[in-house]
Design an enzyme around this catalytic site. Sequence first.
Site, mmCIF file in Angstrom:
data_model
loop_
_atom_site.group_PDB
_atom_site.id
_atom_site.type_symbol
_atom_site.label_atom_id
_atom_site.label_comp_id
_atom_site.label_asym_id
_atom_site.label_seq_id
_atom_site.Cartn_x
_atom_site.Cartn_y
_atom_site.Cartn_z
ATOM 1 C CE1 TYR A 153 -8.602 -9.021 1.169
ATOM 2 C CE2 TYR A 153 -7.522 -7.153 2.212
ATOM 3 C CZ TYR A 153 -8.019 -7.766 1.079
ATOM 4 O OH TYR A 153 -7.954 -7.127 -0.137
ATOM 5 C CG HIS B 270 -1.996 -1.049 1.152
ATOM 6 N ND1 HIS B 270 -3.053 -1.108 2.040
ATOM 7 C CD2 HIS B 270 -2.152 -2.136 0.334
ATOM 8 C CE1 HIS B 270 -3.807 -2.162 1.771
ATOM 9 N NE2 HIS B 270 -3.259 -2.807 0.736
#
Length: 394
Positions: free
Chosen positions: A285, A172
């Site tokens: 997640y 990221h």
Amino acid sequence: MIRHFSFAALPLVLLACSADNATGQNRAEAAGKPFKTEVIADFDAPWAMTFLPDGRLLVTEKAGELVLFDPRNKDKSWDGKVQVGIDGGPRVDSAGQGALMDVVLHPQFKDNGIVYLSWSEQGAGGKGVALGMGQLVERQVQCVRAPCPPQAMLNGFKTIFRAAPYVDGNGHYSGRIAFSPDGKYLFFTNGERQKFDPAQDPKATLGKVLRLNPDGTAAAGNPLAGKGFHPAVWSYGHRNLLGLAFDKDGRLWEQEMGPQGGDEVNLIKPGANYGYPKASNGSHYDGRDIPDHQPHDGFEAPKVWWNPSISPAGLVYYSGDLFPQWKGSLFLGALSGQALVRVKLDGENAAKADQWDMGARIREVEQGPEGALWLLEDGGRGSQGRLLKLTPAK
């Protein structure tokens, strides 16, 4: 055979003229698609591209190479198939999602030759995304068969901005660059580095859209500087921002990967909080819920979102005439979705329009000088890293 040349190459370069099916005139038109697809070149895990004023391309590759490529190939004895490696760029940490990332020209490139790059690097405290600039310089070499490709380098390349703070991990980074239409400001995205909370931390640049001067300093008048934020912050509450583009009216659009679901296209407003990780239309997640965007929750909601995820990458505002029916649309690639996606704009509103299966992970979308759409495949997970040119089917 595609060959790479560096600025340190010998002054006499011998070129062989050969056919190369990987970069040649392969054409495929899938049933039902309104465009035909031409395979132009093959790169090593490309990440981004931009066109030079003369129609050539600068392409970044994940491992850290910046490549100069000429796709025009009509009047070149070397047939446009030579990729010229450009020296003088930054040292890249390409582990995980790290890469030599975006490449953008200075608004006055024709006069100053300045190129901007973003990349992931190792530094104090861990890793982060950086921004730099240098002057593209070329020189011609002697060839047995003229013309032949130039040698090129970035002269005086320097780092002008680093994300804050640097942290551990390889994900990221974001690193997208866009100049404002008046050329006064440079907008730069910093991902939240898979650390969640920095996206809401006023002192960090992570999980933010930044507004900088062209020299990398924080622009004066940024909306949150007087509220204790890092002086460069323009908007916050973002996750992994992988596309940034202005429309014809000067509105700034951004797309980002959500968590499990919740990929977004946002209209970026100065000082706005886009919610992550406090609000998202996706979930963590590990299965933990994230509250969805709700009216009056204090967060700016996305204009368009996807669940399940498509993993968006790249973003371009289409202003060309070759596809007049799509003028004023946004185009983005889809990595896990293996698609080209069109988003229709109507002022400050946006809506899903088309999604074409491309059979490969699409990393980047760009508009060519003549209005064609150009795509870069990701170069991994079954994608070849090809450069594709899309033109009308009829």
